[in-house]
Design an enzyme around this catalytic site. Structure first.
Site: not given
Length: 513
Positions: A278, A336, A388
């Site tokens: 990430e 995301k 994440c």
């Protein structure tokens, strides 16, 4: 035989409730003692007062024990990386723990209100219907309320095998998911309560029920719910171990890029897919794109490799995303969708920003991605991706099925230092792989990076705070597990049916009286 009265003073009960909650933490990674969850939920029920008062407080203290010991690491990101004074960071962490503990306070209150008395003919309704129903439905509410915090559910630690015992409940995961695992734990705890509190025929019946739940789980673990597709693929995971305090420094971009490019060159010729973590590039994509992507893409195509990179992507001023890009024979992007409150966006920004302007987390104003499903084209394969925190939401990960041939998770757990968090987060990734019957490649900045097979087993890993390349093999798969097909709905409906049955049985008892 009527059960004995519970003589515990409130202060003693509350102290034991804190201890019972803390015991639950032992079921999660890095400890992995899955019976601790059964012991913890059993103790939760046994510690509740026999009357209708005191359940709320007892449940709250239980939640303090579970969350206080389980997520204390939140203070690390607030203090060390959010520029928050230590006193304020600890105070905010305790406030969050106290607020989340209210879910267990509500559980204690509901159980004490809905269960019959211990000397009632249908005393078993409490441990066998009310407890599991309340427990699972409140975990579910916690998974989405205020964007959700689905951390430390009772079912999370049930995938960790122990010598001789294995992990008997893990086989339920591809069928009913983590909420179903929690239901199995809570129902097992209720059966233990019955065995402890009642003699005669109730005890062997309860033990037989307990054995049946665990034996069926062990048998389900033998089922292959999905099947191999083409492949296998050689996978490489890059772990740059760039210190969080230096990563976002203005002069840190080029050294960080050099680290990841050097690691990529080490494995480019021998890898089918290479995954960077990430925000591996600590700069917006457009600022480095011209000098980075064309040569990297050319090298990847020449080597027959695909590369997946975590990078912030700005589409327009004041609108940027935590993103993943794929380069090689195919180019694709994913933004995301589930952002971390206070870490990636500030709730009620206009109202709160003037009050906590000193809270300075880099890249903390991301926009939310709007993709319908979490899929990224990586070479010839559609891959289910999560960035994440997204991998702790089972319903969001399963949206990639059945198209996803395998899963990728990229993360940066450096925010939480050398704590329980990286171990717990890896456990969630393992559970997502098991639920969906897909291998998972997990790349993190500072660890724990891992390659996980479709049964949730770690086949290779890199430890915390070590720079290096992790290589291994993944087998793309096709088909869907029952969980991937219908999600958590069966487990949630069963939990709700348990509560409805408990209410109906209570009403019929009152009518008969």
């Amino acid at each position: 035989m009527p059960a004995p009265k519970n003589p515990l003073l409130p202060a003693v009960r509350w102290a034991l409730a804190v201890l019972a909650g803390a015991v639950m933490v032992l079921s999660f990674a890095p400890f992995g003692w899955f019976p601790a969850a059964l012991a913890s939920v059993t103790a939760f029920y046994l510690l509740l007062p026999r009357g209708r008062r005191g359940g709320f407080a007892t449940g709250w203290f239980y939640g303090l024990g579970l969350l206080g010991f389980g997520v204390f690491w939140i203070r690390i990101s607030l203090n060390e990386f959010g520029n928050m004074p230590a006193v304020a960071a600890n105070a905010l962490m305790l406030l969050l723990v106290a607020a989340l503990a209210l879910f267990y306070a509500l559980a204690g209150w509901l159980v004490t209100r809905l269960r019959p008395g211990e000397d009632a003919p249908r005393w078993w309704v409490g441990p066998l219907l009310v407890l599991p129903g309340v427990w699972v439905l409140l975990e579910w509410v916690r998974s989405w309320l205020f964007t959700g915090f689905p951390w430390l559910f009772a079912g999370n630690g049930q995938i960790n095998p122990l010598p001789l015992l294995g992990a008997p409940l893990a086989g339920w995961a591809p069928v009913v998911g983590v909420h179903g695992l929690s239901l199995a734990v809570a129902l097992s705890a209720g059966l233990v309560v019955v065995a402890l509190r009642r003699g005669g025929g109730a005890r062997p019946a309860a033990l037989a029920g307990l054995l049946a739940i665990w034996l069926v789980g062990a048998l389900l673990a033998r089922v292959e719910w999905t099947r191999p597709a083409d492949g296998p693929l050689s996978a490489a995971v890059l772990q740059g171990n760039v210190e969080q305090s230096l990563k976002w420094a203005p002069d840190g971009v080029l050294p960080t890029l050099e680290i990841y490019l050097d690691l990529t060159r080490e494995v480019l010729a021998d890898s089918d897919v290479i995954v960077w973590p990430e925000t591996a590039i600590p700069s917006f994509l457009h600022e480095v794109e011209a000098g980075l992507l064309p040569p990297l893409t050319a090298d990847a195509v020449a080597a027959g490799a695909e590369i997946v990179i975590g990078v912030p992507i700005m589409e327009m001023a004041e609108r940027y995303f935590n993103g993943l890009i794929s380069v090689g024979s195919a180019a694709d992007r994913y933004y995301k969708r589930h952002l971390v409150p206070f870490g990636e966006f500030l709730p009620f920004d206009r109202q709160l920003r003037p009050l906590i302007d000193w809270f300075d987390v880099p890249m903390s104003s991301f926009s939310r991605g709007e993709a319908e499903r979490p899929l990224l084209q990586v070479g010839p394969y559609r891959v289910g991706v999560s960035i994440c925190y997204e991998d702790v939401f089972p319903e969001e990960v399963r949206q990639a099925l059945p198209e996803a041939a395998y899963l990728i998770n990229v993360s940066n757990d450096a925010w939480f230092g050398d704590s329980l968090a990286p171990h717990q987060h890896l456990e969630f990734a393992r559970l997502r792989a098991l639920e969906n019957g897909r291998p998972l490649v997990r790349a993190t900045n500072t660890g724990i990076s891992a390659i996980i097979d479709h049964r949730g087993r770690v086949t290779a890993s890199l430890p915390l705070f070590e720079r290096g390349v992790l290589t291994g093999t993944i087998q793309p798969r096709t088909g869907r597990t029952p969980f991937a097909a219908v999600g958590s709905l069966p487990a949630l409906l069963l939990a709700a049916a348990m509560l409805v049955a408990a209410l109906l049985l209570g009403r019929s008892r009152n009518t008969a009286a």
